[in-house]
Write an enzyme that holds these catalytic residues in place. Sequence first.
Site, short mmCIF file in Angstrom:
data_model
loop_
_atom_site.label_atom_id
_atom_site.label_comp_id
_atom_site.label_asym_id
_atom_site.label_seq_id
_atom_site.Cartn_x
_atom_site.Cartn_y
_atom_site.Cartn_z
N HIS A 202 25.34 25.68 11.80
CA HIS A 202 26.26 24.88 12.61
C HIS A 202 25.54 24.39 13.86
O HIS A 202 24.45 24.86 14.18
CB HIS A 202 27.48 25.72 13.03
CG HIS A 202 27.12 26.87 13.94
ND1 HIS A 202 26.49 28.01 13.48
CD2 HIS A 202 27.27 27.04 15.27
CE1 HIS A 202 26.28 28.85 14.48
NE2 HIS A 202 26.74 28.27 15.59
N ASP A 204 26.51 23.73 18.09
CA ASP A 204 27.53 24.10 19.08
C ASP A 204 28.11 22.83 19.69
O ASP A 204 27.37 21.91 20.04
CB ASP A 204 26.91 24.97 20.17
CG ASP A 204 26.46 26.33 19.63
OD1 ASP A 204 26.97 26.75 18.57
OD2 ASP A 204 25.59 26.96 20.26
N HIS A 259 21.71 25.78 13.81
CA HIS A 259 21.17 27.14 13.77
C HIS A 259 22.10 28.02 12.94
O HIS A 259 23.23 27.65 12.61
CB HIS A 259 20.98 27.71 15.18
CG HIS A 259 22.20 27.62 16.05
ND1 HIS A 259 22.65 26.44 16.61
CD2 HIS A 259 23.08 28.57 16.48
CE1 HIS A 259 23.73 26.66 17.33
NE2 HIS A 259 24.01 27.94 17.25
N ARG A 269 22.63 43.75 14.62
CA ARG A 269 22.25 42.75 15.61
C ARG A 269 23.45 42.51 16.53
O ARG A 269 24.59 42.39 16.08
CB ARG A 269 21.85 41.43 14.93
CG ARG A 269 21.59 40.28 15.89
CD ARG A 269 21.23 39.00 15.14
NE ARG A 269 21.24 37.84 16.01
CZ ARG A 269 20.21 37.42 16.75
NH1 ARG A 269 19.06 38.10 16.70
NH2 ARG A 269 20.31 36.36 17.52
#
Length: 335
Positions: A202, A204, A259, A269
Amino acid sequence: MVIMLQPEPVTLNNSQVYVNPKCKPSPVLIPVVNLTDQNAKTQIVKACEELGFFRVINHGVQPELLTQLEEEAVKFFALPQSHKDKAGPADPFGYGSKRIGPNDDVGWIEYILLNANSDTKTTAVFRQTTPTFRETVEVYMEEMKDMSSKVLEMVAEELKIEPKEKLSRLVRVKESDSCLRMNHYPEKEETPDKKEVGFGEHTDPQLVSVLRSNDTEGLQICLKDGTWVDVPPDHSSFFVFVGDTLQVMTNGRFKSVKHRVLTNTKRSRLSMIYFAGPPLTEKIAPLSCLVPKQEDWLYKEFTWSQYKSAAYKTKLGDYRLGPFEKQLPFSISSV
């Protein structure tokens, strides 16, 4: 299972270059910007033009704050599921798990989404945690507001946008529609025949995004030729992404970078992303100082509220700016 090969660092023209033989056979340069360097604004603009992404060092955020926020977030995500469920999901803020947005996008993830300008004392997430967590989040969001504003002011200075606060003002005003997202990608057993997506590809939608994560791999960015490359983890630095709104305001001179996050390790993570957004009523269009003639605009004017509403109706990987490009037949009232 996707095996992510850790890039080998080499030096090229006194810059850090990461060679990733799995994703791309040639060296991939991740721009590194020292915010205290006198040439930082030039480096930022170059990175925004060429990659839409860069790493920030000497940012001034105290390591103790980063450590404390990470520890508090880890405590929250370690709570029993019944406790976490009481913190959300609120639409769209609060705690969520697996489901990303309203259009069937899912990932191997749980998260907290917070409005950066709301009264955190009333936020359901903090009713399940300690006062220390809330206080740490508040300080962190102020630091992220300062950093994103500083980056935007450097962009304005380098591009000769007057006044230099023209972009940063959109983030600093109390009406700013900024938010903080804390993503937790839990440990997962390896699956040899399946690529696990933590957060799908996607861009941002905001002006810029400022990300920090623990020292765990998984983040990838997409180059202009469509190649995906790994971003080596660095828990002491911040990564800045160009968002769709800044792409429009620079008339495509800057590109919002696509990304994603892949789960590829048994280690969890944790990432924290501050999305620097303008006020809902702010009109978004190419800046007249950069593009004096409207016939040269690549995008139609719209408000942030209109774009946010349109983006929220799409799937994660959709090209959200398409309907707003001038060459396409489009009625803004239909959004």
